[in-house]
Write an enzyme that holds these catalytic residues in place. Structure first.
Site, PDB file in Angstrom:
ATOM      1  NE  ARG B  41       4.061  25.110  72.417  1.00  0.00           N
ATOM      2  CZ  ARG B  41       4.056  24.078  73.199  1.00  0.00           C
ATOM      3  NH1 ARG B  41       2.955  23.724  73.805  1.00  0.00           N
ATOM      4  NH2 ARG B  41       5.147  23.372  73.400  1.00  0.00           N
ATOM      5  CB  THR B  42       6.855  30.417  69.039  1.00  0.00           C
ATOM      6  OG1 THR B  42       7.215  29.376  69.904  1.00  0.00           O
ATOM      7  CG2 THR B  42       7.727  31.604  69.253  1.00  0.00           C
ATOM      8  CD  GLN B  43       1.862  35.004  71.081  1.00  0.00           C
ATOM      9  OE1 GLN B  43       1.171  35.921  70.699  1.00  0.00           O
ATOM     10  NE2 GLN B  43       2.376  34.955  72.278  1.00  0.00           N
TER      11      GLN B  43
ATOM     12  CG  PHE C  14       9.939  32.834  72.425  1.00  0.00           C
ATOM     13  CD1 PHE C  14      10.077  34.151  72.833  1.00  0.00           C
ATOM     14  CD2 PHE C  14       9.829  31.848  73.383  1.00  0.00           C
ATOM     15  CE1 PHE C  14      10.114  34.473  74.179  1.00  0.00           C
ATOM     16  CE2 PHE C  14       9.871  32.162  74.740  1.00  0.00           C
ATOM     17  CZ  PHE C  14      10.012  33.475  75.139  1.00  0.00           C
TER      18      PHE C  14
END
Lengths: 208, 265, 252
Positions: B41-43, C14
């Protein structure tokens, strides 16, 4: 861990009124293991000029010998002793010669510089490991406790300190800085240089 | 009989011999395992907008953003609106991922509608919108599933002007001049010099001129920018988002540049 | 290396954390505590704002300074304040300082595997009327101390405080001893010197300085009532009182 922190050790120099002081800790370590409590990092160059060499211990020895050679050659050629400012330039160019494979040392120079009128004025300087010179008017620091030395010196130092007050200031700065540094400490040595004499004192510090 | 107690009460798995000692049999994982599907989900941002600039001035705040949405280095959409009014007294400007921004517009519009249907006469001001966005963005970063934006929120309510920043990490701050992205490096120093200390006296024309000139500088230096932009103004009278403004540009000086390749002598 | 081309598959993780610079410090006196922080917020070489408070009044006898990742810091303060409000509703009084300290440790440790990237320093007045400072690491280890610095310039400030507050490496004159607690004017001077020093040598420190002074119940304002920029924040003049002193720091 960087090679600069491998053996530990710190040096500081300060300017006072008609005097300069240079001081260092006495620790020699191998990473977190302490090996010796009498490791010299400050060396006399002339009667009025001292050189501090914090950094990799093997390079301390190498550079000490190298600067001994270079200053002796200078004395023979010029038939006079080297002045602090000239010596600082010599340190800088010697380090920059090894720009892409440097000595892991951050030298500190402190001495009394001859003026054209025949007097003496305080001089301090420091360089990074590839010889970038920093001529400061107040104080210079180097070694593993440099951040702490900056913090304490910025709080304690003031202009025009007399020799005895300068001794107290540099001693307090060094001692309190190295007490917060795991790689420096285990006693200290202070040299206060005036135009006609050098006073050297060994300081007892925390041995932990 | 299954001799492995860990398998009791679980679905059968016939892909291997559960009675063999080697290879070690795979224990069927519970379906609720969060990590089971190797969650992706970390885009990364896909279609992006560049800088947003905003300043405070005498009557309120002024904000600007160009109308470009880039796809990498491709100038993909040249007439996208990156300034958005929220209610009667707030405007937000977005850089970063445009789809995430449009999702946020949906959230905020829903919020404004809910607030209106309450019928209590209260309306969301810029401070409330900013707080809400900060909560949403911080919550999403804490789920390791960020909304990839840097946002400016500005407005006027009860005679107080408000200007604040919030980004994909949930980091927030306020100042009288703000800029996102490249603008933080190139335009912000210009804005600070022109605005700081003059917030209470700066007129609308002067404020518009400062922003226009900053957008011109950005257009010349930011390769992901466009010379077409909008200016939003929020005063006690409400929100106004201008029609797109197109800047005249001059490239004659480029002839004289030497030393960056291209020319033969 | 991500070069913007699509030739190689790219992996970009991220990073949910950032560092926003700044420094905080707190010093406890006999019947007062001083908690201070600069107001610069930065990321990398950019100054985001010159005024973002890092020191917050929790109750009339407790002040919390947070330093590290600003988004976590603000969220953490918000949650501590919420817990203190709940406590007020349940017990009809403010939570005592040592209880706030334990609350903070519990709240930090609850996030042990996704920590708040924040160094906390809690200062205030204990139930016995003494000044107290509690310092925390990001996952909740804490201790009560007389003084503590944290943040970007911790390495610069802490050894200076060792020397000036704890009198480390100083011999008292024969037949006398060092004071256990310093008077308020001395403490304020040391705080100001610490921050001007840190501002001089650390790029992430500067712009503004906020010094919170918490006075024990009944203590006079003697020590700073001559100063400019003093503002009282306490809800009642009886009981413990909180003041803030705002000063400028260099902006370069």
């Amino acid at each position: 861990m960087s090679i600069m922190q491998y053996n530990g050790g710190s040096v500081i120099a300060m300017v006072g009124k008609d005097c300069v002081a240079i001081a260092s800790d006495l620790r020699l370590g191998v990473q977190s293991l302490s090996i010796a409590t009498n490791f010299q990092k400050i060396f006399p160059v002339t009667d009025r000029l001292y050189l501090g060499l914090p950094g990799l211990a093997s390079d301390v020895a190498t550079l000490h010998e190298r600067f001994r050679l270079l200053t002796n050659m200078y004395t023979i050629k010029e038939e006079r002793e080297i002045e602090p400012e000239t010596f600082a330039q010599l340190v800088s160019s010697t380090l920059y010669e090894k720009r892409f494979g440097p000595y892991f040392i951050e030298p500190v120079v402190a001495g009394m510089q001859k003026t054209p009128s025949g007097g003496y004025k305080p001089f301090i300087a420091a360089t990074d490991l590839i010889g970038c010179l920093n001529f400061a008017k107040d104080f210079v620091v180097a070694g593993t406790a440099s951040e702490k030395l900056f913090g304490v010196a910025e709080g304690l130092w003031e202009p025009d300190l007399e020799a005895e007050d300068l001794f107290e200031t540099i001693s307090q700065t060094l001692l309190n800085a190295v007490d917060r540094d795991a790689f420096s400490g285990w006693g200290a040595v202070v040299h206060v240089i005036t135009k006609d004499k050098v006073v050297t004192r060994k300081l007892k510090g925390r041995m932990d | 009989m299954d001799h492995f107690p860990t398998n009791w009460g679980r679905p059968r798995n016939d892909a291997h011999d559960a009675f063999n000692t080697y290879p070690l049999h795979q224990r069927p994982a519970p379906h609720t395992d969060t990590f089971a599907e190797g969650v992706q989900r970390t885009q990364q941002p896909i279609v992006t907008g560049t800088s947003v600039l905003a300043i405070k001035y005498k009557d309120g705040i002024m904000m600007t953003a160009d109308t470009l949405a880039s796809y990498g280095s491709l100038a993909r959409f040249k007439s996208i609106q990156r300034l958005h009014a929220v209610g009667e007294s707030t405007v937000i400007g977005a850089s970063g991922d445009m789809s995430d921004f449009q999702y946020l517009q949906g959230l905020l519009d829903g919020l404004v509608t809910d607030e209106f249907t309450a019928g209590d006469g209260d309306a969301l001001g810029p401070a409330e919108v900013h707080e809400y966005l900060a909560r949403v963005l911080y919550a999403r970063r804490s789920k390791m599933n960020p909304l990839w934006n840097s946002l400016l929120v500005g407005g006027v309510k009860d005679g107080e002007s408000f200007l604040a920043y919030v980004d994909l990490l949930g980091t927030t701050y306020t100042a009288s001049t703000l800029a996102t992205g490249y603008g933080a490096y190139i335009a912000l120093p210009l804005l600070r010099q022109a605005v700081e200390g003059r917030e209470a006296t700066l007129g609308a024309d002067e404020a518009r001129r400062i922003l226009t000139e900053s957008m011109r500088v950005l257009f010349y230096r930011d390769a992901r920018s466009l010379n077409k932009f909008q200016i939003a103004t929020v005063t006690a009278a409400g929100v106004d988002i201008s029609e797109p403004i197109v800047l005249d540009t001059a490239w004659g000086f480029a002839e004289g540049i030497r030393g960056y390749g291209g020319q033969t002598q | 290396m991500p070069d913007g081309s699509f030739a190689h598959p790219q992996e970009r993780q991220f990073n949910p954390y950032s560092e926003n610079g700044g420094t905080i410090l707190a010093i406890a006196g006999a019947d007062f505590t001083v908690v201070a922080g600069d107001t610069r917020q930065s990321e990398g070489y950019s100054i985001q704002t010159r005024y973002a408070p890092k020191v917050f009044k929790l109750t009339d006898r407790a002040v919390l300074a947070v330093n590290g990742f600003a988004a976590d810091g603000n969220m953490f303060v918000k949650k501590v304040k919420q817990r203190l409000e709940w406590y007020r509703h349940a017990h009809a009084k403010d939570m005592p300082l040592r209880a706030i300290a334990r609350l903070i440790q519990t709240m930090l440790y609850a996030q042990r595997f996704f920590p708040y990237y924040v160094y906390n320093i809690l200062g205030g007045i204990e139930e016995d009327g003494s000044g107290a400072v509690y310092s925390f690491d990001p996952v909740g280890s804490y201790e009560r101390e007389a003084c503590r610095a944290a943040g970007a310039a911790q390495a610069l400030v802490q050894p200076f405080l060792d020397n000036q507050i704890y009198f480390k490496n100083q011999q008292p004159p024969a037949g006398s001893s060092h004071p256990v607690h310093l008077p308020l004017p001395d403490v304020l001077s040391i705080v100001i010197d610490s921050f001007t020093g840190a501002t001089e040598r650390h790029i992430e420190v500067g712009d503004g300085l906020e010094i919170f002074v918490i006075l024990a119940k009944g203590r006079s304002t003697q020590g700073f009532d001559g100063r400019s920029g003093v503002q009282e924040l306490s809800t009642t003049p009886e009981g413990d009182r909180v003041f803030v002193i705002r000063r400028e720091l260099k902006k370069d």
